[in-house]
Design an enzyme around this catalytic site. Structure first.
Site, PDB file in Angstrom:
ATOM      1  N   LEU A 160       0.817  -1.402  -0.128  1.00  0.00           N
ATOM      2  CA  LEU A 160      -0.340  -0.072  -0.110  1.00  0.00           C
ATOM      3  C   LEU A 160       0.612   0.744  -0.199  1.00  0.00           C
ATOM      4  O   LEU A 160       0.756   1.877   0.318  1.00  0.00           O
ATOM      5  CB  LEU A 160      -0.631  -0.117   1.254  1.00  0.00           C
ATOM      6  CG  LEU A 160      -1.890   1.105   0.709  1.00  0.00           C
ATOM      7  CD1 LEU A 160      -3.061   0.553   0.232  1.00  0.00           C
ATOM      8  CD2 LEU A 160      -2.672   1.525   1.952  1.00  0.00           C
ATOM      9  N   THR A 184       5.086  -2.876   7.018  1.00  0.00           N
ATOM     10  CA  THR A 184       4.470  -1.557   8.296  1.00  0.00           C
ATOM     11  C   THR A 184       3.156  -1.383   7.895  1.00  0.00           C
ATOM     12  O   THR A 184       3.341  -0.352   7.549  1.00  0.00           O
ATOM     13  CB  THR A 184       5.571  -0.531   8.758  1.00  0.00           C
ATOM     14  OG1 THR A 184       6.651  -0.986   8.718  1.00  0.00           O
ATOM     15  CG2 THR A 184       5.718   0.230   9.793  1.00  0.00           C
ATOM     16  N   ARG A 240       5.631  -6.256 -10.534  1.00  0.00           N
ATOM     17  CA  ARG A 240       6.694  -6.846 -11.179  1.00  0.00           C
ATOM     18  C   ARG A 240       6.825  -7.668 -11.622  1.00  0.00           C
ATOM     19  O   ARG A 240       6.084  -8.876 -10.775  1.00  0.00           O
ATOM     20  CB  ARG A 240       7.878  -6.509 -10.962  1.00  0.00           C
ATOM     21  CG  ARG A 240       8.932  -5.145 -10.586  1.00  0.00           C
ATOM     22  CD  ARG A 240       9.345  -5.031 -12.234  1.00  0.00           C
ATOM     23  NE  ARG A 240      10.339  -3.330 -12.252  1.00  0.00           N
ATOM     24  CZ  ARG A 240       9.504  -2.336 -12.050  1.00  0.00           C
ATOM     25  NH1 ARG A 240       7.957  -2.755 -12.991  1.00  0.00           N
ATOM     26  NH2 ARG A 240      10.603  -1.078 -12.382  1.00  0.00           N
ATOM     27  N   GLU A 269      10.211 -10.636 -19.041  1.00  0.00           N
ATOM     28  CA  GLU A 269       9.516  -9.555 -20.146  1.00  0.00           C
ATOM     29  C   GLU A 269      10.767  -9.294 -21.589  1.00  0.00           C
ATOM     30  O   GLU A 269      11.854  -9.848 -21.582  1.00  0.00           O
ATOM     31  CB  GLU A 269       9.334  -8.815 -19.691  1.00  0.00           C
ATOM     32  CG  GLU A 269       8.333  -8.640 -19.192  1.00  0.00           C
ATOM     33  CD  GLU A 269       8.204  -7.096 -17.950  1.00  0.00           C
ATOM     34  OE1 GLU A 269       8.616  -6.196 -18.409  1.00  0.00           O
ATOM     35  OE2 GLU A 269       7.461  -7.710 -17.277  1.00  0.00           O
ATOM     36  N   HIS A 287       3.087  -5.054 -20.108  1.00  0.00           N
ATOM     37  CA  HIS A 287       4.395  -3.742 -19.511  1.00  0.00           C
ATOM     38  C   HIS A 287       3.690  -2.096 -19.273  1.00  0.00           C
ATOM     39  O   HIS A 287       4.843  -1.566 -20.319  1.00  0.00           O
ATOM     40  CB  HIS A 287       5.773  -3.947 -19.627  1.00  0.00           C
ATOM     41  CG  HIS A 287       6.521  -3.354 -18.033  1.00  0.00           C
ATOM     42  ND1 HIS A 287       6.998  -4.246 -17.120  1.00  0.00           N
ATOM     43  CD2 HIS A 287       5.892  -2.483 -17.058  1.00  0.00           C
ATOM     44  CE1 HIS A 287       7.931  -3.002 -15.988  1.00  0.00           C
ATOM     45  NE2 HIS A 287       7.022  -2.758 -17.079  1.00  0.00           N
TER      46      HIS A 287
HETATM   47  P1  NAP Z   1       6.158   2.402  -3.384  1.00  0.00           P
HETATM   48  O1  NAP Z   1       5.290   3.679  -2.789  1.00  0.00           O
HETATM   49  O2  NAP Z   1       7.888   2.480  -2.839  1.00  0.00           O
HETATM   50  O3  NAP Z   1       5.541   1.730  -2.207  1.00  0.00           O
HETATM   51  C1  NAP Z   1       5.684  -0.058  -2.628  1.00  0.00           C
HETATM   52  C2  NAP Z   1       4.881  -0.877  -1.510  1.00  0.00           C
HETATM   53  O4  NAP Z   1       5.322  -1.888  -1.098  1.00  0.00           O
HETATM   54  C3  NAP Z   1       5.234  -0.245   0.090  1.00  0.00           C
HETATM   55  O5  NAP Z   1       3.638   0.369   0.612  1.00  0.00           O
HETATM   56  C4  NAP Z   1       6.428  -1.069   1.238  1.00  0.00           C
HETATM   57  O6  NAP Z   1       4.986  -1.195   2.280  1.00  0.00           O
HETATM   58  C5  NAP Z   1       5.450  -2.350   0.471  1.00  0.00           C
HETATM   59  N1  NAP Z   1       6.142  -3.660   0.822  1.00  0.00           N
HETATM   60  C6  NAP Z   1       7.754  -3.292   0.167  1.00  0.00           C
HETATM   61  N2  NAP Z   1       8.246  -4.464   0.320  1.00  0.00           N
HETATM   62  C7  NAP Z   1       7.161  -5.154   0.822  1.00  0.00           C
HETATM   63  C8  NAP Z   1       6.368  -6.698   1.150  1.00  0.00           C
HETATM   64  N3  NAP Z   1       7.882  -7.568   1.363  1.00  0.00           N
HETATM   65  N4  NAP Z   1       5.637  -7.346   1.638  1.00  0.00           N
HETATM   66  C9  NAP Z   1       4.721  -6.118   2.041  1.00  0.00           C
HETATM   67  N5  NAP Z   1       4.653  -5.568   1.396  1.00  0.00           N
HETATM   68  C10 NAP Z   1       5.974  -4.527   0.665  1.00  0.00           C
HETATM   69  O7  NAP Z   1       6.585   2.332  -4.416  1.00  0.00           O
HETATM   70  P2  NAP Z   1       4.600   2.929  -6.594  1.00  0.00           P
HETATM   71  O8  NAP Z   1       4.870   4.045  -6.363  1.00  0.00           O
HETATM   72  O9  NAP Z   1       3.479   2.036  -4.934  1.00  0.00           O
HETATM   73  O10 NAP Z   1       5.756   1.651  -6.626  1.00  0.00           O
HETATM   74  C11 NAP Z   1       5.273   0.422  -6.475  1.00  0.00           C
HETATM   75  C12 NAP Z   1       6.090  -0.575  -7.413  1.00  0.00           C
HETATM   76  O11 NAP Z   1       4.762  -0.496  -8.685  1.00  0.00           O
HETATM   77  C13 NAP Z   1       7.147  -0.051  -8.696  1.00  0.00           C
HETATM   78  O12 NAP Z   1       8.566  -0.197  -7.253  1.00  0.00           O
HETATM   79  C14 NAP Z   1       7.313  -1.125  -9.152  1.00  0.00           C
HETATM   80  O13 NAP Z   1       8.613  -1.662  -9.556  1.00  0.00           O
HETATM   81  C15 NAP Z   1       5.790  -1.047 -10.428  1.00  0.00           C
HETATM   82  N6  NAP Z   1       5.282  -0.152 -10.977  1.00  0.00           N
HETATM   83  C16 NAP Z   1       5.561  -1.221 -12.064  1.00  0.00           C
HETATM   84  C17 NAP Z   1       5.223   0.147 -13.674  1.00  0.00           C
HETATM   85  C18 NAP Z   1       4.478  -1.326 -14.507  1.00  0.00           C
HETATM   86  O14 NAP Z   1       5.051  -0.221 -15.555  1.00  0.00           O
HETATM   87  N7  NAP Z   1       3.908  -2.108 -14.533  1.00  0.00           N
HETATM   88  C19 NAP Z   1       4.606   1.100 -13.594  1.00  0.00           C
HETATM   89  C20 NAP Z   1       5.743   2.278 -12.300  1.00  0.00           C
HETATM   90  C21 NAP Z   1       5.858   0.990 -10.816  1.00  0.00           C
HETATM   91  P3  NAP Z   1       6.406  -1.728   3.618  1.00  0.00           P
HETATM   92  O15 NAP Z   1       7.862  -1.138   2.790  1.00  0.00           O
HETATM   93  O16 NAP Z   1       5.736  -0.784   4.559  1.00  0.00           O
HETATM   94  O17 NAP Z   1       6.379  -3.316   3.595  1.00  0.00           O
HETATM   95  C1  8YV Z   2       7.790   1.408 -17.073  1.00  0.00           C
HETATM   96  C2  8YV Z   2       7.959   0.790 -14.622  1.00  0.00           C
HETATM   97  O1  8YV Z   2       7.127   0.580 -17.566  1.00  0.00           O
HETATM   98  O2  8YV Z   2       8.053   2.899 -13.459  1.00  0.00           O
HETATM   99  C3  8YV Z   2       8.971   1.868 -13.094  1.00  0.00           C
HETATM  100  O3  8YV Z   2       9.036   1.475 -12.688  1.00  0.00           O
HETATM  101  O4  8YV Z   2       7.971  -0.503 -14.957  1.00  0.00           O
HETATM  102  C4  8YV Z   2       7.379   1.464 -15.724  1.00  0.00           C
HETATM  103  O5  8YV Z   2       7.161   2.750 -15.642  1.00  0.00           O
HETATM  104  C5  8YV Z   2       9.245   1.928 -16.873  1.00  0.00           C
HETATM  105  O6  8YV Z   2       9.693   2.537 -16.204  1.00  0.00           O
HETATM  106  C6  8YV Z   2       9.869   1.468 -18.795  1.00  0.00           C
HETATM  107  O7  8YV Z   2      11.344   1.776 -18.226  1.00  0.00           O
END
Ligand code: NAP
Ligand code: 8YV
Length: 328
Positions: A160, A184, A240, A269, A287
């Site tokens: 979250l 947390t 991921r 991927e 993605h």
């Molecule tokens: P963020 O604000 O850092 O949120 C990460 C969350 O993961 C935190 O709530 C953290 O809480 C939780 N977490 C970490 N380790 C954990 C564990 N072992 N068990 C349970 N919860 C855990 O990051 P965000 O900006 O929301 O982005 C999240 C992720 O989305 C990115 O890191 C990236 O990999 C992915 N993403 C994917 C795309 C896509 O194109 N598909 C795009 C953008 C981002 P705690 O530290 O309290 O555990």
């Molecule tokens: C993009 C992502 O696909 O922000 C991330 O962590 O996975 C996505 O926004 C990526 O950054 C493109 O490299």
């Protein structure tokens, strides 16, 4: 400002590590002495002869800067990621070498959350499957099977953070009962906190994965978590591919131990396991959660602002936290 004391005459170079948004690539080339690593005929020779010219590296969340590249850049001061994830770069190692690391948080949160909710509705209401059915001429031959409702269901959010909270806000509009799992509990959040992914899966109809990637979350969605989700349960992953045990997911789908999955990310991927390609109960996306013109432009802009700040003042605008969000 980059430290040029070791080689006063060396031209400060920005290394573009991988293909990036075309507009970002153009601006990098216009405003800095930029070398595009993927376009070099002999990258190893460049790194050997000019590695110590490089003061900043611009890369994507998916590619990062690996240890070997970091080692080849002795004057490197900053790694600027296009994307919020940065598990592809060893941040502890970078910091130990005096290299700062930035990412692009917040600007992509809404788009990623929109897609996560869209994917959830798609898989539960069987929308992509129904689209295929209409195109294949099935309509009229037999009624399309009934789907699962979304409104009023129980959805668990694994992670979250920024994106997870944005998913929760959207789901509240659907009258969904939200619970979540983080290491947390998040202060000030009214949703129920569960201490493990398995405990969360047990109390929900769908699990949306929005945790950070990296070693700390590898295989977090295990066979046991999928088992807990159950035969009526759905999995959505926009985090991921590494977070989900993909083989366990394939097995759970094949034996109908979960109802369906919507996946934007995969282990290897762009390779998607054949079993997933052939399953009608899976929504597959390449993605694209942040892939809108508006969000990608905002990500490019934030990456550039980080680089500019480093090149002029020696600090980054949005440095990543001290410890990786999934490994502390
Ligand atoms: P963020 O604000 O850092 O949120 C990460 C969350 O993961 C935190 O709530 C953290 O809480 C939780 N977490 C970490 N380790 C954990 C564990 N072992 N068990 C349970 N919860 C855990 O990051 P965000 O900006 O929301 O982005 C999240 C992720 O989305 C990115 O890191 C990236 O990999 C992915 N993403 C994917 C795309 C896509 O194109 N598909 C795009 C953008 C981002 P705690 O530290 O309290 O555990
Ligand atoms: C993009 C992502 O696909 O922000 C991330 O962590 O996975 C996505 O926004 C990526 O950054 C493109 O490299």
């Amino acid at each position: 400002m980059p430290n040029s004391s070791t080689r006063a005459s060396a031209p400060d170079t920005v290394l573009q590590v991988c293909p990036l948004l075309p507009a970002l690539e153009s601006t990098l080339s216009e405003q800095y002495r930029t070398v595009r690593l993927p376009e070099l005929s002999d990258p190893a020779a460049f790194l050997r002869d000019h590695g110590d010219d490089v003061v900043a590296a611009v890369t994507s969340a998916r590619v990062g800067v690996d240890d070997a590249l970091m080692d080849a850049l002795p004057r490197l001061g900053a790694i600027v990621h296009f994307g919020v994830g940065y598990e592809t770069t060893d941040v502890v190692r970078a910091r130990a070498r005096g290299v700062d690391v930035s990412n692009t948080p917040d600007v992509l949160t809404d788009c990623v959350a929109d897609l996560a909710v869209g994917a959830l509705i798609d898989v539960m209401r069987r929308m992509s499957e129904a689209d295929r059915y209409v195109r294949a001429g099935g309509w009229g031959a037999a009624p399309f099977p009934l789907a699962s409702s979304v409104s009023g269901k129980r959805v668990g959010i694994l992670g979250l953070g920024r994106i997870g909270r944005a998913v929760a806000r959207r789901l509240e509009g659907f009258g969904v009962q939200v619970a979540y799992c983080t290491r947390t509990p998040v202060p000030g959040v009214g949703h129920r906190h569960l201490p493990t992914a398995e405990a969360l899966a047990e109390v929900c109809d769908a699990l949306v994965v929005t945790v950070a990637g990296g070693r700390g979350t590898e295989g977090l969605v295990s066979a046991a978590v999928l088992e807990a989700l159950g035969p009526q349960g759905y999995l959505v992953n926009v985090a991921r591919g590494s977070v989900v045990d993909e083989q366990a997911l394939v097995a759970a789908l094949e034996t109908e131990r979960i109802a369906g999955a919507a996946l934007d990310v995969f282990t290897d991927e762009p390779n998607v396991p054949r079993a997933l390609l052939e399953s009608d109960r899976v929504v597959l996306l390449p993605h694209i959660a942040s892939a809108t013109r508006e969000t990608r432009a905002a990500m490019g802009d934030l990456a550039l602002r980080n680089l500019r700040r480093f090149m002029t003042e020696g600090v980054l605008l949005t440095p990543v936290p001290e410890a990786s969000p999934s490994t502390h």
